[in-house]
Design an enzyme around this catalytic site. Structure first.
Site, PDB file in Angstrom:
ATOM      1  N   GLY A  70      -2.520   4.500  -3.223  1.00 57.43           N
ATOM      2  CA  GLY A  70      -3.394   3.348  -3.335  1.00 57.43           C
ATOM      3  C   GLY A  70      -2.649   2.049  -3.127  1.00 57.43           C
ATOM      4  O   GLY A  70      -1.490   2.034  -2.715  1.00 57.43           O
ATOM      5  N   LYS A 116      -2.384  -0.742 -10.053  1.00 57.01           N
ATOM      6  CA  LYS A 116      -2.478   0.140  -8.890  1.00 57.01           C
ATOM      7  C   LYS A 116      -3.903   0.652  -8.786  1.00 57.01           C
ATOM      8  O   LYS A 116      -4.401   1.314  -9.693  1.00 57.01           O
ATOM      9  CB  LYS A 116      -1.496   1.301  -8.992  1.00 57.01           C
ATOM     10  N   LYS A 174       0.848  -1.182   0.000  1.00 54.71           N
ATOM     11  CA  LYS A 174       0.000   0.000   0.000  1.00 54.71           C
ATOM     12  C   LYS A 174       0.886   1.235   0.000  1.00 54.71           C
ATOM     13  O   LYS A 174       1.747   1.388   0.857  1.00 54.71           O
ATOM     14  CB  LYS A 174      -0.916   0.003   1.226  1.00 54.71           C
ATOM     15  N   GLY A 175       0.677   2.112  -0.976  1.00 51.49           N
ATOM     16  CA  GLY A 175       1.468   3.323  -1.087  1.00 51.49           C
ATOM     17  C   GLY A 175       0.666   4.557  -0.751  1.00 51.49           C
ATOM     18  O   GLY A 175      -0.451   4.481  -0.221  1.00 51.49           O
ATOM     19  N   ASP A 225       6.422  12.443  -4.380  1.00 49.45           N
ATOM     20  CA  ASP A 225       6.386  11.253  -3.523  1.00 49.45           C
ATOM     21  C   ASP A 225       7.616  10.382  -3.771  1.00 49.45           C
ATOM     22  O   ASP A 225       7.511   9.185  -4.010  1.00 49.45           O
ATOM     23  CB  ASP A 225       5.104  10.457  -3.787  1.00 49.45           C
TER      24      ASP A 225
END
Length: 640
Positions: free
Chosen positions: A359, A375, A355-356, A469
């Site tokens: 999502g 994803k 899990k990032g 990110d």
């Protein structure tokens, strides 16, 4: 006469006192020198350890630091990580250094038991003995007076056994305790250490419940101990209780017979009532399901039903760019050579990869054995038009060789999916931290990853975009360990950045304060990634007091170590195995510290960072070439 005699006696006493003090100081430093020479004489070591009486102890001996600000000028630090020491440590050698504060003998080939006189050095604050082969038990009797000044104790990756001694509870100042990868057994309730902030007991033979004061530690601190239980691991199961006449009788045996019959009736009534309720809910569910199916067949946006017949047309036949939104629901990009549709994805066997920030990622294996990554995005705030426009941008950016190829995407009211090429080697985070026993990431590979990632970010910035990110889990690797950046420019599709345990350690200070990302904050995040590769540490969060999460601030930790001139303690133990890379490591460390400057304007631009990494890598390669040439010439001379 008497006054003259008195003055003479006083002066003589004063000079004798000075002489005695000088002798005492000299004796202290001399005793330190003799203790070190005795250690060197007893423990085999490589020739580069230049300890001898002809050189100044405090200024010339390798690995030795003295406190020269103190009139006594004692040895306060011995740092010999990875220098090739072999053998056991004799007592009355290093244990004689009673002013010692730092002892680092990590990553050598030392074995035998730990001398108790080292552990009981009164001034010792930092003890690093990891990655050796020390064995035996640490009994309370062998630790009669362990130093209460210890702040860091690292005995990990040895062969120590037995119970964890209760004497450790006397360490009132300790904040870091690493005992992982040994053979300790028994319970851990003796570890009553309220001051400890980071503890790792993984991969031992420990058993029993985890004490209350350690339950906020992360799960990885305890894994590899099959008999440990309780938070953060699985709950402890209650043991079987043997029958006994002293135990109270079951409640039903004490009930009056009439009441027992009544209780049975109550139970039957409850069971019947629950059955009716479940049956009713099942009927309601079926009615709703039938209505939903009819709605989807009549033109709803259900994920499974609206396929648009992608199979009837090969992706390469759709022309350049993205396919016509009205023709298909799964939109392929130009360079995608796969032929599958959404139904194929939904039927494929799936494995959760993680899990990032945006999502959950799944590995999907299609019927033709093709593996892709799907994803599933969450909390997308962009409209359909904005989403499609951003996908076109991402599709073009991802044509760069250092970005993960985006193959296709899907958009509906309820589902947003991105389909990426599957990267066989996982992520940088995975190869660095996924398996601590087999990390094996050499210096050349780390430089290769840093070079490729810096090029990707520099290219992105040249197009006036921001990633937002950057972290090691978003740097994926090809079969040849070439880095590919993922989650490119997705931040614009979501709300303002959220600070999750896996991202906050990479976020620049201004992002945490303002929740706004920029190219400068990208530089900061990349600087943290470089520090991660240099130190082997993860900038993730650790559980703290009062349910707050205390972040391991990697830049702050590195600055504090460098400030104390302990630069050797910064680098990952795995890197100390490689020769002639110290200069490049220090240059990369300086570059990383420039990237993580607190003031955004003080950080270099990504273009400059990429160029400097290229320069360091060229220097590294030229030195390696020179070293190989020298070795070849030496071999040739010997053969002649």
């Amino acid at each position: 006469m008497n006054s003259s005699h008195t003055a003479f006696v006083a002066a003589s006493f004063f000079f004798l006192l000075l002489a005695a003090t000088a002798v005492l100081v000299s004796a202290d430093l001399a005793s330190d020198e003799q203790a070190l020479l005795n250690f060197a004489a007893s423990v085999p070591h490589p020739p580069k350890l230049n300890w001898n009486k002809n050189l100044s102890l405090c200024s010339s001996w390798i690995g030795i630091t003295c406190d020269e600000s103190n009139p006594t000028s004692r040895v306060v630090a011995v740092r010999l990580p990875g220098v090739g020491l072999y053998g056991s440590i004799p007592p009355a050698t290093l244990g004689k250094l009673d002013a010692l504060k730092v002892l680092s003998l990590r990553s050598n080939s030392l074995f035998g038991t730990l001398p108790s006189d080292i552990l009981s050095l009164p001034s010792l604050e930092y003890l690093y003995l990891q990655h050796n082969n020390f064995s035996g038990e640490l009994t309370t009797n062998s630790l009669p007076s362990i130093s209460k000044q210890l702040v860091v104790l690292d005995l990990s990756y040895n062969s120590l056994s037995g119970n964890i001694p209760s004497g450790l509870r006397n360490l009132s100042q300790i904040t870091v305790l690493y005992l992982q990868n040994n053979s300790f057994d028994g319970p851990i309730d003796s570890l009553d250490l309220p001051s400890v902030k980071v503890v790792n007991l993984s991969y031992n033979n420990l058993s029993g419940p985890i004490p209350e004061h350690l339950k906020k530690s992360p799960e990885y601190s305890f894994i590899g101990n099959s008999l440990l239980c309780g938070p953060p691991l699985n709950a402890c199961s209650g043991g079987a209780i043997s029958p006994s006449s002293n135990l109270p009788r079951p409640l039903t045996e004490n009930l009056h017979p009439v009441r027992r019959r009544q209780s049975k009736a109550y139970i039957i009534a409850i069971v019947v009532g629950c059955s009716v309720a479940v049956l009713f809910l099942g009927i309601v569910f079926l009615v709703c399901l039938v209505k939903k199916t009819k709605k989807e067949e009549g033109g709803g946006e259900g994920v499974r039903t609206q396929m648009g017949g992608v199979n009837s047309k090969k992706p390469q036949d759709f022309g350049s760019g993205v396919q016509d939104p009205e023709k298909n629901k799964l939109f392929f990009f130009e360079r995608c050579n796969h032929n599958f549709d959404l139904e194929d994805l939904l039927k494929a066997s799936a494995e959760v990869l993680g899990k990032g920030s945006f999502g959950t990622a799944y590995k999907a294996v299609l019927e033709d054995t093709t593996a892709v990554v799907v994803k599933r995005l969450r909390e997308v705030v962009a409209s359909k038009k904005e989403f499609e426009q951003q996908m076109e941008i991402v599709g073009k950016i991802n044509q760069h060789s250092n970005f993960v190829p985006l193959l296709a995407y899907y958009y509906s009211k309820d589902e947003k999916l991105l389909v990426y090429k599957y990267m066989t080697k996982g992520s940088l985070f995975g190869i660095m931290h996924g398996n601590r026993g087999d990390r094996g990431v050499d210096w050349e590979t780390r430089m290769k990853i840093a070079t490729g990632t810096s090029k990707a970010i520099s290219y992105l910035h040249s197009l006036k975009f921001v990633h937002g990110d950057i972290k090691s889990s978003n740097i994926l690797l090809t079969e040849d360990l070439e880095p590919c950046l993922s989650d490119t420019s997705l931040v614009t599709l979501f709300n303002l950045p959220t600070h999750t345990p896996r991202t906050i350690g990479y976020n620049a200070p201004e992002v945490i304060e303002t929740r706004r990302v920029s190219q400068r904050s990208d530089v900061y995040s990349f600087g943290v990634v470089i520090l991660e590769m240099l130190t082997g540490k993860t900038p993730l969060t650790q559980p703290g007091l009062e349910d707050e999460r205390v972040v391991i601030d990697l830049p702050r930790w590195v600055r504090s170590v460098v400030r104390e001139e302990w630069t050797a303690e910064v680098f990952d133990v795995e890197l100390l195995k490689f020769q002639n890379i110290e200069e490049e490591m220090v240059q990369m460390l300086q570059l990383a510290l420039a990237c993580v400057a607190r003031n955004p304007e003080s950080r270099p631009k990504m273009e400059e960072v990429a160029r400097m990494i290229e320069d360091v890598r060229r220097l590294d390669q030229s030195q390696q070439l020179q070293q190989n040439r020298t070795s070849s010439e030496a071999t040739s001379n010997v053969s002649e």
